[in-house]
Motif scaffolding. Structure first.
Motif, PDB file in Angstrom:
ATOM      1  N   THR A   1       0.822  -1.214   0.000  1.00 59.65           N
ATOM      2  CA  THR A   1       0.000   0.000   0.000  1.00 59.65           C
ATOM      3  C   THR A   1       0.855   1.263   0.000  1.00 59.65           C
ATOM      4  N   THR A   2       2.061   1.185   0.599  1.00 59.12           N
ATOM      5  CA  THR A   2       2.985   2.321   0.644  1.00 59.12           C
ATOM      6  C   THR A   2       4.382   1.847   0.289  1.00 59.12           C
ATOM      7  N   LEU A   3       5.083   2.646  -0.495  1.00 60.16           N
ATOM      8  CA  LEU A   3       6.426   2.274  -0.920  1.00 60.16           C
ATOM      9  C   LEU A   3       7.276   3.533  -1.032  1.00 60.16           C
ATOM     10  N   THR A   4       8.538   3.424  -0.582  1.00 52.45           N
ATOM     11  CA  THR A   4       9.456   4.550  -0.685  1.00 52.45           C
ATOM     12  C   THR A   4      10.014   4.635  -2.095  1.00 52.45           C
ATOM     13  N   LYS A   5      10.058   5.842  -2.634  1.00 53.83           N
ATOM     14  CA  LYS A   5      10.630   6.059  -3.961  1.00 53.83           C
ATOM     15  C   LYS A   5      12.034   5.484  -4.020  1.00 53.83           C
ATOM     16  N   GLY A   6      12.284   4.685  -5.049  1.00 52.61           N
ATOM     17  CA  GLY A   6      13.579   4.019  -5.190  1.00 52.61           C
ATOM     18  C   GLY A   6      13.501   2.546  -4.911  1.00 52.61           C
ATOM     19  N   ASP A   7      12.555   2.124  -4.083  1.00 51.05           N
ATOM     20  CA  ASP A   7      12.356   0.695  -3.833  1.00 51.05           C
ATOM     21  C   ASP A   7      11.642   0.063  -5.023  1.00 51.05           C
ATOM     22  N   VAL A   8      11.888  -1.213  -5.246  1.00 51.68           N
ATOM     23  CA  VAL A   8      11.244  -1.931  -6.344  1.00 51.68           C
ATOM     24  C   VAL A   8       9.809  -2.280  -5.944  1.00 51.68           C
TER      25      VAL A   8
ATOM     26  N   VAL B   1      -0.865 -18.953 -19.980  1.00 52.73           N
ATOM     27  CA  VAL B   1      -1.556 -17.827 -20.607  1.00 52.73           C
ATOM     28  C   VAL B   1      -0.845 -16.531 -20.213  1.00 52.73           C
ATOM     29  N   ARG B   2      -0.729 -15.614 -21.159  1.00 55.74           N
ATOM     30  CA  ARG B   2      -0.091 -14.327 -20.916  1.00 55.74           C
ATOM     31  C   ARG B   2      -1.114 -13.281 -20.469  1.00 55.74           C
ATOM     32  N   LEU B   3      -0.698 -12.464 -19.493  1.00 58.44           N
ATOM     33  CA  LEU B   3      -1.508 -11.339 -19.039  1.00 58.44           C
ATOM     34  C   LEU B   3      -0.625 -10.096 -18.981  1.00 58.44           C
ATOM     35  N   ASP B   4      -1.225  -8.935 -19.168  1.00 58.65           N
ATOM     36  CA  ASP B   4      -0.518  -7.664 -19.025  1.00 58.65           C
ATOM     37  C   ASP B   4      -0.865  -7.032 -17.690  1.00 58.65           C
ATOM     38  N   VAL B   5       0.177  -6.582 -16.983  1.00 53.96           N
ATOM     39  CA  VAL B   5       0.001  -5.865 -15.715  1.00 53.96           C
ATOM     40  C   VAL B   5       0.579  -4.474 -15.909  1.00 53.96           C
ATOM     41  N   ALA B   6      -0.214  -3.442 -15.651  1.00 53.13           N
ATOM     42  CA  ALA B   6       0.208  -2.063 -15.933  1.00 53.13           C
ATOM     43  C   ALA B   6       0.240  -1.226 -14.665  1.00 53.13           C
ATOM     44  N   LEU B   7       1.092  -0.191 -14.698  1.00 60.89           N
ATOM     45  CA  LEU B   7       1.180   0.801 -13.625  1.00 60.89           C
ATOM     46  C   LEU B   7       0.703   2.119 -14.199  1.00 60.89           C
ATOM     47  N   PHE B   8      -0.310   2.716 -13.563  1.00 53.85           N
ATOM     48  CA  PHE B   8      -0.905   3.953 -14.059  1.00 53.85           C
ATOM     49  C   PHE B   8      -0.502   5.135 -13.202  1.00 53.85           C
ATOM     50  N   SER B   9      -0.290   6.295 -13.848  1.00 53.13           N
ATOM     51  CA  SER B   9       0.096   7.522 -13.167  1.00 53.13           C
ATOM     52  C   SER B   9      -1.073   8.085 -12.369  1.00 53.13           C
ATOM     53  N   PRO B  10      -0.800   8.666 -11.183  1.00 54.52           N
ATOM     54  CA  PRO B  10      -1.882   9.252 -10.384  1.00 54.52           C
ATOM     55  C   PRO B  10      -2.306  10.631 -10.880  1.00 54.52           C
ATOM     56  N   TYR B  11      -1.484  11.263 -11.721  1.00 51.51           N
ATOM     57  CA  TYR B  11      -1.754  12.636 -12.136  1.00 51.51           C
ATOM     58  C   TYR B  11      -2.552  12.698 -13.430  1.00 51.51           C
ATOM     59  N   SER B  12      -2.102  11.962 -14.427  1.00 49.07           N
ATOM     60  CA  SER B  12      -2.789  11.998 -15.711  1.00 49.07           C
ATOM     61  C   SER B  12      -3.692  10.795 -15.928  1.00 49.07           C
ATOM     62  N   GLY B  13      -3.483   9.746 -15.137  1.00 49.55           N
ATOM     63  CA  GLY B  13      -4.231   8.519 -15.359  1.00 49.55           C
ATOM     64  C   GLY B  13      -3.694   7.711 -16.517  1.00 49.55           C
TER      65      GLY B  13
ATOM     66  N   GLN C   1       0.063 -18.840 -10.085  1.00 52.74           N
ATOM     67  CA  GLN C   1       0.600 -17.570  -9.596  1.00 52.74           C
ATOM     68  C   GLN C   1       1.327 -16.814 -10.715  1.00 52.74           C
ATOM     69  N   PHE C   2       1.494 -15.509 -10.506  1.00 50.63           N
ATOM     70  CA  PHE C   2       2.282 -14.659 -11.395  1.00 50.63           C
ATOM     71  C   PHE C   2       2.818 -13.484 -10.593  1.00 50.63           C
ATOM     72  N   ASN C   3       3.881 -12.860 -11.088  1.00 47.04           N
ATOM     73  CA  ASN C   3       4.431 -11.675 -10.413  1.00 47.04           C
ATOM     74  C   ASN C   3       5.226 -10.850 -11.410  1.00 47.04           C
ATOM     75  N   THR C   4       5.395  -9.581 -11.085  1.00 47.26           N
ATOM     76  CA  THR C   4       6.180  -8.668 -11.901  1.00 47.26           C
ATOM     77  C   THR C   4       6.667  -7.517 -11.035  1.00 47.26           C
ATOM     78  N   THR C   5       7.614  -6.750 -11.539  1.00 45.73           N
ATOM     79  CA  THR C   5       8.186  -5.645 -10.772  1.00 45.73           C
ATOM     80  C   THR C   5       8.201  -4.364 -11.599  1.00 45.73           C
ATOM     81  N   PHE C   6       8.171  -3.229 -10.899  1.00 42.53           N
ATOM     82  CA  PHE C   6       8.252  -1.904 -11.516  1.00 42.53           C
ATOM     83  C   PHE C   6       9.314  -1.090 -10.780  1.00 42.53           C
ATOM     84  N   GLN C   7      10.132  -0.356 -11.527  1.00 35.46           N
ATOM     85  CA  GLN C   7      11.119   0.541 -10.926  1.00 35.46           C
ATOM     86  C   GLN C   7      10.443   1.852 -10.538  1.00 35.46           C
ATOM     87  N   THR C   8      10.814   2.408  -9.383  1.00 35.68           N
ATOM     88  CA  THR C   8      10.165   3.625  -8.891  1.00 35.68           C
ATOM     89  C   THR C   8      11.127   4.804  -8.759  1.00 35.68           C
TER      90      THR C   8
END
Length: 273
Positions: free
Chosen positions: A29-36, A49-61, A76-83
């Motif tokens: 729910t909360t993450l420090t900038k710089g953490d994965v 089966v392939r699925l897409d997982v997306a990260l959306f911006s809070p400002y523009s959507g 199960q599935f998992n993925t990571t995003f750089q912050t």
């Protein structure tokens, strides 16, 4: 006759429910900038089966980043995003629907994550551009970690080369250490405490070349000059060239005193008379 449409309708509902798949995604729910940012999920969609997982911006959507995952045999599935480059705010992690595998209405396909920027809590005082000499200078000040310690990690050349290791801070929160390195390049200094990452800073280490220096000096006090040129590179090699003009020795003969010779001839002639 009225019972037939009811039975058909009920059958259609059962078919529709059976064809809908379940997905549940989870993220912090909360993450420090710089953490994965890691998103984990489970689903009864068939493995592979392939699925897409997306990260959306809070400002523009708008969609900030999209990753493709594969459902594993255990569902199960998992993925990571750089912050590192994200601003503070609420971001949305969402599983995008695969039209061939419709997701049921009770599925949990999105999660809101709040990114917190803590970079103002620490200041890096080491030069962000350093010459290669076998060590990387790491220093800074953490205002909330006075007379305590700070967790230091240095990454470079595709791997972690130092830490995570706690470094002591003084009464003002200052810290300093030297990290051995084997090559020039760009290194990432990561500072953290028990609550997570504080900041990430890039430090560039280069193979610099010193300026060319020309020295003119007299040789043996004769007024002749020699020019010496020295170029120093990062591996501390140098080339010295010195030249001086050579003055060949010459012999000068005095002219014959013809007047004196003629006088001697005249005296000899008088004696004979």
């Amino acid at each position: 006759m009225k019972k037939i449409p009811v039975v058909i309708l009920f059958s259609l509902l059962l078919i529709g429910t059976a064809s809908a798949y379940m997905v549940s995604v989870d993220a912090p729910t909360t993450l420090t900038k710089g953490d994965v940012l890691t998103a984990n999920g489970t689903s009864n969609i068939p493995a592979g089966v392939r699925l897409d997982v997306a990260l959306f911006s809070p400002y523009s959507g708008n969609q900030y980043q999209k990753n493709t995952v594969v459902i594993q045999p255990n569902g199960q599935f998992n993925t990571t995003f750089q912050t590192t480059d994200l601003l503070s705010g609420d971001y949305k992690v969402e599983v995008l629907e695969n039209k061939e595998y419709p997701i049921g209405s009770s599925a949990v396909v999105r999660k809101v994550v709040t990114i917190v920027d803590r970079s103002g809590e620490a200041t890096v005082t080491a030069p962000l551009s350093q010459a290669f000499n076998g060590s990387l200078l790491v220093s800074g000040t953490a205002k909330n970690l006075k007379a305590a310690s700070i967790l230091v990690t240095v990454a470079g050349q595709g791997s972690t080369i130092f830490g995570p290791q706690y470094i002591l801070t003084d009464e003002k929160g200052a810290f300093q250490t030297l990290v051995p390195i084997t090559a020039a390049g760009t290194y990432t200094l990561i500072l953290a405490d028990n609550a997570g990452t504080i900041s990430q800073t890039a430090i560039t280490v280069g193979n610099g070349t010193a300026s060319v220096q020309t020295i003119t000096a007299s040789v043996n006090g004769t007024g002749s000059s020699a020019v010496t040129t020295m170029t120093t590179t990062a591996n501390i090699s140098s080339t010295v060239a010195a030249t001086a003009p050579m003055t060949p020795a010459t012999t000068q003969s005095s002219p014959l005193p013809w007047g004196l010779a003629l006088l001697g001839v005249g005296l000899l002639a008088l004696r004979r008379q």
